[in-house]
Scaffold this active site. Sequence first.
Site, PDB file in Angstrom:
ATOM      1  N   ARG A  44      21.190  19.851  35.590  1.00  0.00           N
ATOM      2  CA  ARG A  44      22.292  18.914  35.391  1.00  0.00           C
ATOM      3  C   ARG A  44      23.488  19.367  36.206  1.00  0.00           C
ATOM      4  NH1 ARG A  44      25.457  22.158  33.602  1.00  0.00           N
ATOM      5  NH2 ARG A  44      27.106  20.605  33.757  1.00  0.00           N
ATOM      6  N   ALA A  46      26.491  17.477  38.912  1.00  0.00           N
ATOM      7  CA  ALA A  46      26.292  16.645  40.096  1.00  0.00           C
ATOM      8  C   ALA A  46      25.705  17.393  41.309  1.00  0.00           C
ATOM      9  CB  ALA A  46      27.602  15.956  40.454  1.00  0.00           C
ATOM     10  N   ARG A  78      19.150   9.385  36.723  1.00  0.00           N
ATOM     11  CA  ARG A  78      20.481   9.343  36.102  1.00  0.00           C
ATOM     12  C   ARG A  78      21.396   8.586  37.075  1.00  0.00           C
ATOM     13  NH1 ARG A  78      23.004  14.732  33.851  1.00  0.00           N
ATOM     14  NH2 ARG A  78      24.039  13.276  32.435  1.00  0.00           N
ATOM     15  N   GLN A 182      27.977  21.260  26.635  1.00  0.00           N
ATOM     16  CA  GLN A 182      27.885  22.012  27.900  1.00  0.00           C
ATOM     17  C   GLN A 182      28.984  23.069  27.998  1.00  0.00           C
ATOM     18  OE1 GLN A 182      27.552  18.710  27.603  1.00  0.00           O
ATOM     19  NE2 GLN A 182      26.272  17.823  29.210  1.00  0.00           N
ATOM     20  N   ASP A 223      31.492  13.607  38.945  1.00  0.00           N
ATOM     21  CA  ASP A 223      30.144  13.077  39.197  1.00  0.00           C
ATOM     22  C   ASP A 223      30.157  12.035  40.302  1.00  0.00           C
ATOM     23  OD1 ASP A 223      30.079  14.088  36.204  1.00  0.00           O
ATOM     24  OD2 ASP A 223      28.054  14.117  37.053  1.00  0.00           O
ATOM     25  N   ASN A 233      33.710  11.586  35.435  1.00  0.00           N
ATOM     26  CA  ASN A 233      33.315  12.943  35.022  1.00  0.00           C
ATOM     27  C   ASN A 233      32.971  12.889  33.531  1.00  0.00           C
ATOM     28  OD1 ASN A 233      32.962  15.779  35.740  1.00  0.00           O
ATOM     29  ND2 ASN A 233      34.630  16.157  34.322  1.00  0.00           N
ATOM     30  N   LYS A 234      32.583  14.015  33.005  1.00  0.00           N
ATOM     31  CA  LYS A 234      32.122  14.104  31.613  1.00  0.00           C
ATOM     32  C   LYS A 234      33.085  13.404  30.650  1.00  0.00           C
ATOM     33  CE  LYS A 234      29.034  15.407  30.427  1.00  0.00           C
ATOM     34  NZ  LYS A 234      27.890  14.481  30.223  1.00  0.00           N
TER      35      LYS A 234
END
Length: 326
Positions: A44, A46, A78, A182, A223, A233-234
């Site tokens: 995982r 990017a 993804r 994460q 990402d 992003n997250k």
Amino acid sequence: MRTIDWVDGAIELVDQTALPDEYRLIRVDTVDGLVEAVRRLAVRGAPALGIAGALGVALAVRGEPDPAAAAARLRAARPTAVNLARGVDEALKLLDDGFEAVLARALQIMADDVAACRAMGERGADLVRELTGRDKVRIMTICNTGGLATVERGTALGVIQTLHERGQLVEALALETRPLLQGARLTAWELGRMDAPYRLIADSAGPFLLARGHADAVLIGADRIAADGDTANKIGSYALALGARRAGVPFLVVAPETTVDLSTPTGSAIEIEERDPAEVLCARGVRLAPEGADALNPAFDVTPHDLVTAIVTERRVIRPGLGERL
Ligand code: MRU
């Protein structure tokens, strides 16, 4: 540590679902095995996904009756991190030249990532000093943007590592990053291995701790960065950006050029991956919500470019908030 590599004819991955309890390497030698590893986040982040995409095309050329169709399955595993699609596309350009050529291109993308992360670390650390005016800094960060999200050394966490190596890091405040943790599982593990000072915080504590002056800058990865600087992003990054703006704290996006997607004009055009509600309803296999509860689980959000103080890549610093274009 290499998070992803090509070893004896197959992809070797650090299985990130097993960390921090167990450091386990897995070998992947089929495209379908790789798609599964990508979907369950064994690999995982990017940049690492970009390398998985390129190496996956090598697997496809070697073992699949229809390599282009297999590559398309991998490309779609993804949707949000542009690096995955880009890694696949770059390697596919050499499809007609055969396995060795595709593999060589994938290995080159991997080597480029290592160099890019080093460059981002230096440039980002210099910029943090310039923007904060401080020799010693406290940095807030979200998700995992370290070596586990790349090959060896990270993007935003790579900058934090460089600050630590320079003796400039007072403390990293890492958001735990629900639902898949994460931050708590992976970033804490990496910061510990670096021997860097850090504390974990609950995701919802981030904006408040910024308001109370607990961090001098926020550093995140990305990402996909749209042409106008809007940054996916997250999930939780946007809330941090709002909190940082309100608190007057610099908010930096650290990402390689391969994450910049000029074909996507603005953040509203970025597809956001929706993941299994079970990830929200449970934590590491333990049910939290009552039976019958449902959940909504976007894996990413988009921070509008006007909230981004600067984007740091291996080549440049762009200040979208000041109207600078990518
Ligand atoms: O769902 P994940 O763990 O793949 O999400 C990762 C992130 O959002 C990272 O911040 C991003 O990919 C940059 S990694 C250097």
